[in-house]
Scaffold this motif. Structure first.
Motif, PDB file in Angstrom:
ATOM      1  N   LEU A  15      -1.777 -18.125  60.351  1.00  0.00           N
ATOM      2  CA  LEU A  15      -1.841 -19.068  61.250  1.00  0.00           C
ATOM      3  C   LEU A  15      -2.357 -20.428  60.448  1.00  0.00           C
ATOM      4  O   LEU A  15      -1.958 -21.523  60.630  1.00  0.00           O
ATOM      5  N   VAL A  16      -3.338 -20.205  59.682  1.00  0.00           N
ATOM      6  CA  VAL A  16      -3.933 -21.369  58.992  1.00  0.00           C
ATOM      7  C   VAL A  16      -2.886 -21.941  58.039  1.00  0.00           C
ATOM      8  O   VAL A  16      -2.716 -23.146  58.012  1.00  0.00           O
ATOM      9  N   GLN A  17      -2.282 -21.009  57.220  1.00  0.00           N
ATOM     10  CA  GLN A  17      -1.267 -21.615  56.220  1.00  0.00           C
ATOM     11  C   GLN A  17      -0.133 -22.309  57.405  1.00  0.00           C
ATOM     12  O   GLN A  17       0.485 -23.183  56.764  1.00  0.00           O
ATOM     13  N   GLN A  18       0.486 -21.616  58.328  1.00  0.00           N
ATOM     14  CA  GLN A  18       1.338 -22.334  58.968  1.00  0.00           C
ATOM     15  C   GLN A  18       0.880 -23.387  59.535  1.00  0.00           C
ATOM     16  O   GLN A  18       1.907 -24.526  59.862  1.00  0.00           O
ATOM     17  N   PHE A  19      -0.287 -23.614  60.003  1.00  0.00           N
ATOM     18  CA  PHE A  19      -0.645 -24.914  60.523  1.00  0.00           C
ATOM     19  C   PHE A  19      -0.391 -26.073  59.649  1.00  0.00           C
ATOM     20  O   PHE A  19      -0.006 -27.316  59.759  1.00  0.00           O
ATOM     21  N   PHE A  20      -0.780 -25.906  58.124  1.00  0.00           N
ATOM     22  CA  PHE A  20      -0.790 -26.905  57.086  1.00  0.00           C
ATOM     23  C   PHE A  20       0.530 -27.202  56.753  1.00  0.00           C
ATOM     24  O   PHE A  20       1.160 -28.276  56.784  1.00  0.00           O
ATOM     25  N   THR A  21       1.301 -25.913  56.431  1.00  0.00           N
ATOM     26  CA  THR A  21       2.542 -26.164  55.736  1.00  0.00           C
ATOM     27  C   THR A  21       3.872 -26.465  56.853  1.00  0.00           C
ATOM     28  O   THR A  21       4.587 -27.381  56.531  1.00  0.00           O
ATOM     29  N   GLU A  22       3.795 -25.890  57.958  1.00  0.00           N
ATOM     30  CA  GLU A  22       5.001 -26.169  58.871  1.00  0.00           C
ATOM     31  C   GLU A  22       4.519 -27.106  59.796  1.00  0.00           C
ATOM     32  O   GLU A  22       5.512 -28.143  60.143  1.00  0.00           O
ATOM     33  N   TYR A  23       3.411 -27.278  60.488  1.00  0.00           N
ATOM     34  CA  TYR A  23       2.903 -28.317  61.519  1.00  0.00           C
ATOM     35  C   TYR A  23       2.606 -29.543  60.811  1.00  0.00           C
ATOM     36  O   TYR A  23       3.309 -30.507  61.215  1.00  0.00           O
ATOM     37  N   LEU A  24       1.589 -29.576  59.855  1.00  0.00           N
ATOM     38  CA  LEU A  24       1.092 -30.918  59.546  1.00  0.00           C
ATOM     39  C   LEU A  24       2.124 -31.433  58.596  1.00  0.00           C
ATOM     40  O   LEU A  24       2.407 -32.628  58.705  1.00  0.00           O
ATOM     41  N   VAL A  25       2.955 -30.694  57.723  1.00  0.00           N
ATOM     42  CA  VAL A  25       3.517 -31.317  56.576  1.00  0.00           C
ATOM     43  C   VAL A  25       5.137 -31.319  57.159  1.00  0.00           C
ATOM     44  O   VAL A  25       5.532 -32.471  56.952  1.00  0.00           O
ATOM     45  N   ALA A  26       5.619 -30.302  57.396  1.00  0.00           N
ATOM     46  CA  ALA A  26       7.197 -30.226  57.613  1.00  0.00           C
ATOM     47  C   ALA A  26       7.322 -31.086  59.133  1.00  0.00           C
ATOM     48  O   ALA A  26       8.266 -31.961  59.164  1.00  0.00           O
ATOM     49  N   GLN A  27       6.501 -30.716  60.210  1.00  0.00           N
ATOM     50  CA  GLN A  27       6.771 -31.316  61.628  1.00  0.00           C
ATOM     51  C   GLN A  27       6.497 -32.617  61.685  1.00  0.00           C
ATOM     52  O   GLN A  27       7.020 -33.563  62.301  1.00  0.00           O
ATOM     53  N   ARG A  28       5.150 -32.967  61.553  1.00  0.00           N
ATOM     54  CA  ARG A  28       4.634 -34.359  61.829  1.00  0.00           C
ATOM     55  C   ARG A  28       4.666 -35.049  60.683  1.00  0.00           C
ATOM     56  O   ARG A  28       4.235 -36.347  60.941  1.00  0.00           O
TER      57      ARG A  28
END
Length: 247
Positions: A15-28
């Motif tokens: 979850l921590v990894q996905q938060f940074f790679t998928e949410y913060l970087v890729a989505q936002r």
């Protein structure tokens, strides 16, 4: 009929990894500096939580992040690390963003996430925006000589001669940004245009410039008429008054 098994929720580390790679970087698509701020906040919290829970971060679960743990972490920031209330709230903002993201990925832990999200921000007195008057700005942007030293001396000294108030101000590129936005507001430029120019995500952020301009407040209040109705003072029950006075 075969029963379909619910997918296994991701681990805390995932979850921590996905938060940074998928949410913060890729989505936002947040800037590297903003991502670094979220990273620092999570690192501080995980280091504190691992010592409090006697667990390494990879074995933690969302259910471990209880309100008491978050409050203890925030007290640690203020008392031990001497963080300001503003910095404390920024760390909490990053943690709340992660919890909201994680709660959508691990629905089984949603109740624990909602309890953790109930930890409130701490109120603090927001400093008034600092900006230059139009005359001071003109003095700073005057006509120096062609040499580099002349331009430097003009910025540091000549402007302060014309506008002595500059000697008491710290003039920085950020102050010039505030000054430009304030002058646009005073010239009648709409909030949404100024917010777009400043890059504010929400026009509500731009309302701080109205709070900083007392002249605009006085002008707005001057348009109001005094009410004719006589205002009656509320009389609370005696028991309630006694209770409040004991606080």
């Amino acid at each position: 009929m075969r029963k379909t098994l619910a997918p296994k929720p991701p681990s805390f580390a995932a979850l921590v990894q996905q938060f940074f790679t998928e949410y913060l970087v890729a989505q936002r698509a947040l800037s590297p500096r903003t991502v670094a701020c979220y990273r620092d906040a999570l690192l501080l919290f995980l280091d504190f939580a691992s010592r409090q829970l006697n667990k390494i971060p990879t074995t933690m679960r969302l259910a471990d992040i209880q309100p008491d743990l978050i409050l203890a972490f925030l007290d640690h920031l203020e008392q031990d690390r001497k963080n300001s209330v503003r910095r404390r709230n920024l760390r909490l903002t990053a943690l709340r963003a992660f919890l909201k993201f994680a709660g959508r990925r691990d629905v089984a832990s949603l109740h624990d996430v909602e309890r953790a999200l109930a930890v409130p921000m701490k109120r603090f007195e927001r400093p008034m925006l600092n900006y230059l008057t139009r005359a001071a700005m003109v003095a700073v942007l005057g006509q120096p000589g062609e040499s580099w030293s002349s331009q430097r001396e003009h910025l540091l000294l000549t402007a302060s001669v014309e506008q002595p108030s500059l000697l008491k101000k710290r003039v920085s590129p950020h102050i010039l940004r505030h000054t430009t936005a304030m002058h646009l507001l005073q010239a009648g430029v709409p909030f949404n245009v100024i917010a777009l120019w400043l890059g504010h995500e929400s026009p509500m952020t731009t309302h701080r410039y109205v709070d900083a301009d007392l002249a605009m407040k006085e002008k707005a209040l001057g348009r109001l008429e005094a009410p004719d109705a006589r205002i009656r003072r509320y009389q609370a029950p005696g028991a309630l008054i006694r209770f409040l006075r004991t606080l």
